[in-house]
Design a protein around this motif. Structure first.
Motif, PDB file in Angstrom:
ATOM      1  N   HIS A 191       1.211   8.403  -7.530  1.00 56.40           N
ATOM      2  CA  HIS A 191       1.411   6.997  -7.163  1.00 56.40           C
ATOM      3  C   HIS A 191       2.164   6.244  -8.249  1.00 56.40           C
ATOM      4  O   HIS A 191       3.042   5.419  -7.968  1.00 56.40           O
ATOM      5  CB  HIS A 191       0.051   6.334  -6.921  1.00 56.40           C
ATOM      6  CG  HIS A 191       0.099   4.844  -6.831  1.00 56.40           C
ATOM      7  ND1 HIS A 191       0.456   4.175  -5.680  1.00 56.40           N
ATOM      8  CD2 HIS A 191      -0.152   3.882  -7.766  1.00 56.40           C
ATOM      9  CE1 HIS A 191       0.416   2.874  -5.900  1.00 56.40           C
ATOM     10  NE2 HIS A 191       0.053   2.661  -7.150  1.00 56.40           N
ATOM     11  N   HIS A 192       1.831   6.526  -9.497  1.00 58.56           N
ATOM     12  CA  HIS A 192       2.445   5.799 -10.608  1.00 58.56           C
ATOM     13  C   HIS A 192       3.908   6.203 -10.804  1.00 58.56           C
ATOM     14  O   HIS A 192       4.735   5.377 -11.186  1.00 58.56           O
ATOM     15  CB  HIS A 192       1.610   6.003 -11.866  1.00 58.56           C
ATOM     16  CG  HIS A 192       0.242   5.403 -11.749  1.00 58.56           C
ATOM     17  ND1 HIS A 192      -0.033   4.090 -12.080  1.00 58.56           N
ATOM     18  CD2 HIS A 192      -0.924   5.923 -11.274  1.00 58.56           C
ATOM     19  CE1 HIS A 192      -1.302   3.836 -11.827  1.00 58.56           C
ATOM     20  NE2 HIS A 192      -1.864   4.932 -11.349  1.00 58.56           N
ATOM     21  N   HIS A 193       4.213   7.465 -10.547  1.00 57.05           N
ATOM     22  CA  HIS A 193       5.622   7.867 -10.528  1.00 57.05           C
ATOM     23  C   HIS A 193       6.347   7.151  -9.384  1.00 57.05           C
ATOM     24  O   HIS A 193       7.487   6.709  -9.534  1.00 57.05           O
ATOM     25  CB  HIS A 193       5.739   9.382 -10.342  1.00 57.05           C
ATOM     26  CG  HIS A 193       5.377  10.182 -11.552  1.00 57.05           C
ATOM     27  ND1 HIS A 193       6.138  10.186 -12.693  1.00 57.05           N
ATOM     28  CD2 HIS A 193       4.328  11.022 -11.789  1.00 57.05           C
ATOM     29  CE1 HIS A 193       5.594  10.991 -13.595  1.00 57.05           C
ATOM     30  NE2 HIS A 193       4.486  11.508 -13.066  1.00 57.05           N
ATOM     31  N   PHE A 194       5.659   7.032  -8.239  1.00 56.01           N
ATOM     32  CA  PHE A 194       6.258   6.417  -7.053  1.00 56.01           C
ATOM     33  C   PHE A 194       6.635   4.957  -7.301  1.00 56.01           C
ATOM     34  O   PHE A 194       7.752   4.537  -6.995  1.00 56.01           O
ATOM     35  CB  PHE A 194       5.292   6.533  -5.872  1.00 56.01           C
ATOM     36  CG  PHE A 194       5.763   5.844  -4.627  1.00 56.01           C
ATOM     37  CD1 PHE A 194       6.728   6.429  -3.812  1.00 56.01           C
ATOM     38  CD2 PHE A 194       5.257   4.599  -4.263  1.00 56.01           C
ATOM     39  CE1 PHE A 194       7.173   5.793  -2.664  1.00 56.01           C
ATOM     40  CE2 PHE A 194       5.695   3.953  -3.122  1.00 56.01           C
ATOM     41  CZ  PHE A 194       6.664   4.550  -2.320  1.00 56.01           C
ATOM     42  N   MET A 209       0.841  -1.196   0.000  1.00 56.97           N
ATOM     43  CA  MET A 209       0.000   0.000   0.000  1.00 56.97           C
ATOM     44  C   MET A 209       0.879   1.249   0.000  1.00 56.97           C
ATOM     45  O   MET A 209       1.876   1.310   0.713  1.00 56.97           O
ATOM     46  CB  MET A 209      -0.916   0.033   1.221  1.00 56.97           C
ATOM     47  CG  MET A 209      -1.865   1.225   1.248  1.00 56.97           C
ATOM     48  SD  MET A 209      -2.915   1.290   2.724  1.00 56.97           S
ATOM     49  CE  MET A 209      -1.729   1.809   3.945  1.00 56.97           C
ATOM     50  N   ALA A 210       0.500   2.228  -0.824  1.00 58.57           N
ATOM     51  CA  ALA A 210       1.248   3.478  -0.877  1.00 58.57           C
ATOM     52  C   ALA A 210       0.300   4.645  -0.633  1.00 58.57           C
ATOM     53  O   ALA A 210      -0.781   4.716  -1.229  1.00 58.57           O
ATOM     54  CB  ALA A 210       1.936   3.636  -2.228  1.00 58.57           C
ATOM     55  N   LEU A 211       0.704   5.538   0.254  1.00 57.84           N
ATOM     56  CA  LEU A 211      -0.077   6.732   0.553  1.00 57.84           C
ATOM     57  C   LEU A 211       0.674   7.949   0.018  1.00 57.84           C
ATOM     58  O   LEU A 211       1.831   8.179   0.379  1.00 57.84           O
ATOM     59  CB  LEU A 211      -0.279   6.888   2.058  1.00 57.84           C
ATOM     60  CG  LEU A 211      -1.323   6.005   2.742  1.00 57.84           C
ATOM     61  CD1 LEU A 211      -1.320   6.279   4.241  1.00 57.84           C
ATOM     62  CD2 LEU A 211      -2.711   6.259   2.166  1.00 57.84           C
ATOM     63  N   VAL A 226      -4.175  10.132  -1.221  1.00 57.72           N
ATOM     64  CA  VAL A 226      -4.662   9.083  -2.129  1.00 57.72           C
ATOM     65  C   VAL A 226      -3.910   7.786  -1.857  1.00 57.72           C
ATOM     66  O   VAL A 226      -2.682   7.783  -1.761  1.00 57.72           O
ATOM     67  CB  VAL A 226      -4.477   9.506  -3.599  1.00 57.72           C
ATOM     68  CG1 VAL A 226      -5.046   8.443  -4.530  1.00 57.72           C
ATOM     69  CG2 VAL A 226      -5.143  10.853  -3.872  1.00 57.72           C
ATOM     70  N   ARG A 227      -4.657   6.701  -1.733  1.00 58.77           N
ATOM     71  CA  ARG A 227      -4.067   5.389  -1.480  1.00 58.77           C
ATOM     72  C   ARG A 227      -4.025   4.575  -2.770  1.00 58.77           C
ATOM     73  O   ARG A 227      -5.030   4.447  -3.485  1.00 58.77           O
ATOM     74  CB  ARG A 227      -4.875   4.631  -0.436  1.00 58.77           C
ATOM     75  CG  ARG A 227      -4.279   3.279  -0.040  1.00 58.77           C
ATOM     76  CD  ARG A 227      -5.077   2.623   1.060  1.00 58.77           C
ATOM     77  NE  ARG A 227      -6.433   2.317   0.631  1.00 58.77           N
ATOM     78  CZ  ARG A 227      -7.508   2.421   1.417  1.00 58.77           C
ATOM     79  NH1 ARG A 227      -7.390   2.846   2.658  1.00 58.77           N
ATOM     80  NH2 ARG A 227      -8.696   2.122   0.954  1.00 58.77           N
ATOM     81  N   ASP A 228      -2.856   4.066  -3.087  1.00 60.99           N
ATOM     82  CA  ASP A 228      -2.648   3.168  -4.231  1.00 60.99           C
ATOM     83  C   ASP A 228      -3.135   3.747  -5.558  1.00 60.99           C
ATOM     84  O   ASP A 228      -3.556   3.008  -6.457  1.00 60.99           O
ATOM     85  CB  ASP A 228      -3.325   1.819  -3.985  1.00 60.99           C
ATOM     86  CG  ASP A 228      -2.680   1.071  -2.820  1.00 60.99           C
ATOM     87  OD1 ASP A 228      -1.501   1.336  -2.522  1.00 60.99           O
ATOM     88  OD2 ASP A 228      -3.371   0.231  -2.208  1.00 60.99           O
ATOM     89  N   GLY A 229      -3.104   5.043  -5.666  1.00 61.61           N
ATOM     90  CA  GLY A 229      -3.402   5.681  -6.939  1.00 61.61           C
ATOM     91  C   GLY A 229      -4.854   5.763  -7.327  1.00 61.61           C
ATOM     92  O   GLY A 229      -5.176   6.278  -8.403  1.00 61.61           O
ATOM     93  N   ASP A 259       4.118   7.954   1.995  1.00 62.91           N
ATOM     94  CA  ASP A 259       5.244   7.410   1.235  1.00 62.91           C
ATOM     95  C   ASP A 259       5.903   8.468   0.348  1.00 62.91           C
ATOM     96  O   ASP A 259       7.074   8.315  -0.017  1.00 62.91           O
ATOM     97  CB  ASP A 259       4.768   6.253   0.357  1.00 62.91           C
ATOM     98  CG  ASP A 259       4.344   5.053   1.196  1.00 62.91           C
ATOM     99  OD1 ASP A 259       5.236   4.379   1.739  1.00 62.91           O
ATOM    100  OD2 ASP A 259       3.127   4.815   1.318  1.00 62.91           O
ATOM    101  N   ALA A 260       5.159   9.505  -0.026  1.00 61.72           N
ATOM    102  CA  ALA A 260       5.730  10.550  -0.883  1.00 61.72           C
ATOM    103  C   ALA A 260       4.785  11.738  -0.916  1.00 61.72           C
ATOM    104  O   ALA A 260       3.611  11.652  -0.523  1.00 61.72           O
ATOM    105  CB  ALA A 260       5.973  10.027  -2.294  1.00 61.72           C
ATOM    106  N   ILE A 261       5.313  12.847  -1.409  1.00 57.96           N
ATOM    107  CA  ILE A 261       4.515  14.058  -1.628  1.00 57.96           C
ATOM    108  C   ILE A 261       4.578  14.397  -3.112  1.00 57.96           C
ATOM    109  O   ILE A 261       5.661  14.534  -3.696  1.00 57.96           O
ATOM    110  CB  ILE A 261       5.038  15.235  -0.793  1.00 57.96           C
ATOM    111  CG1 ILE A 261       4.842  14.940   0.694  1.00 57.96           C
ATOM    112  CG2 ILE A 261       4.335  16.536  -1.184  1.00 57.96           C
ATOM    113  CD1 ILE A 261       5.424  15.988   1.616  1.00 57.96           C
ATOM    114  N   ALA A 262       3.405  14.515  -3.738  1.00 57.12           N
ATOM    115  CA  ALA A 262       3.310  14.871  -5.154  1.00 57.12           C
ATOM    116  C   ALA A 262       2.789  16.298  -5.268  1.00 57.12           C
ATOM    117  O   ALA A 262       1.820  16.668  -4.595  1.00 57.12           O
ATOM    118  CB  ALA A 262       2.383  13.907  -5.881  1.00 57.12           C
ATOM    119  N   ILE A 263       3.414  17.078  -6.105  1.00 59.26           N
ATOM    120  CA  ILE A 263       3.060  18.492  -6.247  1.00 59.26           C
ATOM    121  C   ILE A 263       2.956  18.862  -7.723  1.00 59.26           C
ATOM    122  O   ILE A 263       3.764  18.406  -8.533  1.00 59.26           O
ATOM    123  CB  ILE A 263       4.111  19.394  -5.552  1.00 59.26           C
ATOM    124  CG1 ILE A 263       3.825  20.886  -5.797  1.00 59.26           C
ATOM    125  CG2 ILE A 263       5.515  19.037  -5.992  1.00 59.26           C
ATOM    126  CD1 ILE A 263       2.553  21.405  -5.183  1.00 59.26           C
TER     127      ILE A 263
END
Length: 365
Positions: A329-332, A1-3, A19-22, A75-79
């Motif tokens: 998420h997909h970049h992650f 799982m990725a948050l 967003v969880r798992d994209g 797990d990451a920050i998307a901007i």
């Protein structure tokens, strides 16, 4: 799982989402600046930046609280990195850099244009991106800043078939509403004023469709132009004013309905021309103008029988951070992270690949 915590500030909405798992949106919080910009009749970039400065901390805290997570859970920050208004983008980008550095999280710069397309696959619909029957996929991204057609195959390879050569469709609606004194933002105002009008009352042009008997140059076959529609409205209203008549009643309703139909008809014609020429199996419509009721109706009524039509849900059409966190998420999972020194960009770079398509093929290879 990725948050993933998604953050957005490309124009006049300050947004944060977890967003969880994209695909599962645990929270989505948006602070609108409409009231601040309405007195100016449009978005003022410097004012937008100041409003973002005030809103980012409370909006982000609200999104984290609503999702029930802490920064240690992320797990990451998307901007949003661009395209958009540079002053507004810089506020969000620097805020995200601070959060990522302070919490030891990777940073992911997201293309706002691509995120709009991804908005049609949130809320448990991302599995469709792995299905062969979805492709070729044709995306119409239509907003205040963009009007573009992008063709995507099952590997994620993308080709921008055409875009606007002047005004975007949303910009044409905003400027039309301003010219007629309908207020800001123009899209909803146009839709409301057109409700009781006759869309066939006045014949506004459909530029670059060949409707005026003039051949469309091959290189502009899938491109858009809305400045001519806007100019036609200007002359149409000027004749009314010169005759000593005001902008009201049936004339106004018919004018707005006809103007809206000209914009929508152009979008529909161009989209389905490209869908036919390239054998698209799916047409996705995204961006702020995708909220327009008439556009949704005309697309649904006129789409070829063998083509699936997907609209981004209205809550993911206008600028939001859920689509940013989703595509992040997909970049992650690909390990595509951004350097802390990344900068914002105002214009859309060439679109050659969508990061959320072709993951199955990539893993197998």
């Amino acid at each position: 799982m990725a948050l993933i915590l998604g953050l957005e500030s490309s124009c006049d909405e300050t947004a944060a989402a977890v967003v969880r798992d994209g695909e599962t949106v645990l929270s989505s919080v948006i602070a609108s600046q409409i009231a601040a910009h309405a007195v100016h009749g449009g978005v003022v970039p410097e004012l937008a930046a100041r409003e973002h400065l005030k809103a980012f901390t409370p909006v982000t805290e609200a999104a984290m609280r609503e999702a029930g997570v802490a920064f240690s859970d992320l797990d990451a920050i998307a901007i949003t990195q661009g395209p958009g208004l540079i002053p507004a983008l810089l506020v969000g980008l620097n805020f995200a850099k601070g959060l990522a550095t302070g919490n030891g999280l990777p940073l992911i710069g997201v293309n706002h244009f691509m995120a709009h397309i991804y908005g049609a696959f949130l809320d448990g619909e991302s599995h469709r991106l792995a299905e062969e029957k979805t492709y070729p996929l044709l995306a119409l991204v239509v907003s205040g800043g963009h009007t573009s057609l992008v063709l995507v195959d099952s590997t994620g390879a993308a080709r921008q078939l055409g875009s606007t050569i002047d005004d975007a469709a949303g910009e044409a609606l905003d400027k039309g509403a301003k010219l007629l004194g309908l207020g800001y933002p123009g899209g909803p105002a146009i839709q409301k004023a057109a409700a009781d009008g006759d869309p066939k009352a006045f014949d506004f042009p459909r530029p670059l469709t060949g409707g005026a008997g003039k051949a469309v140059p091959r290189e502009l076959k899938y491109s858009f132009s809305f400045s001519g529609i806007k100019t036609a409205l200007l002359y149409h209203s000027r004749r009314r004013r010169d005759a000593g008549e005001d902008f009201s009643g049936k004339w106004l309703a018919d004018t707005v309905a006809s103007y809206q139909m000209a914009v929508v008809d152009t979008l529909v014609r161009k989209t389905f021309l490209a869908a036919r020429d390239f054998g698209a199996k799916t047409v996705v419509v995204a961006g702020g103008v995708a909220c327009n009721k008439l556009l949704r109706e005309e697309m649904a009524n006129r789409i070829p029988r063998q083509v699936e039509l997907r609209f981004a849900p209205p809550k993911y059409c206008t600028d939001n951070a859920a689509m940013v966190g989703g595509i992040g998420h997909h970049h992650f999972i690909r390990g595509e992270f951004s350097d802390i020194g990344i900068d914002s960009f105002a214009r859309l770079p060439g679109v050659t690949r969508l990061p959320f398509v072709g993951e199955k093929q990539t893993k197998e290879n």
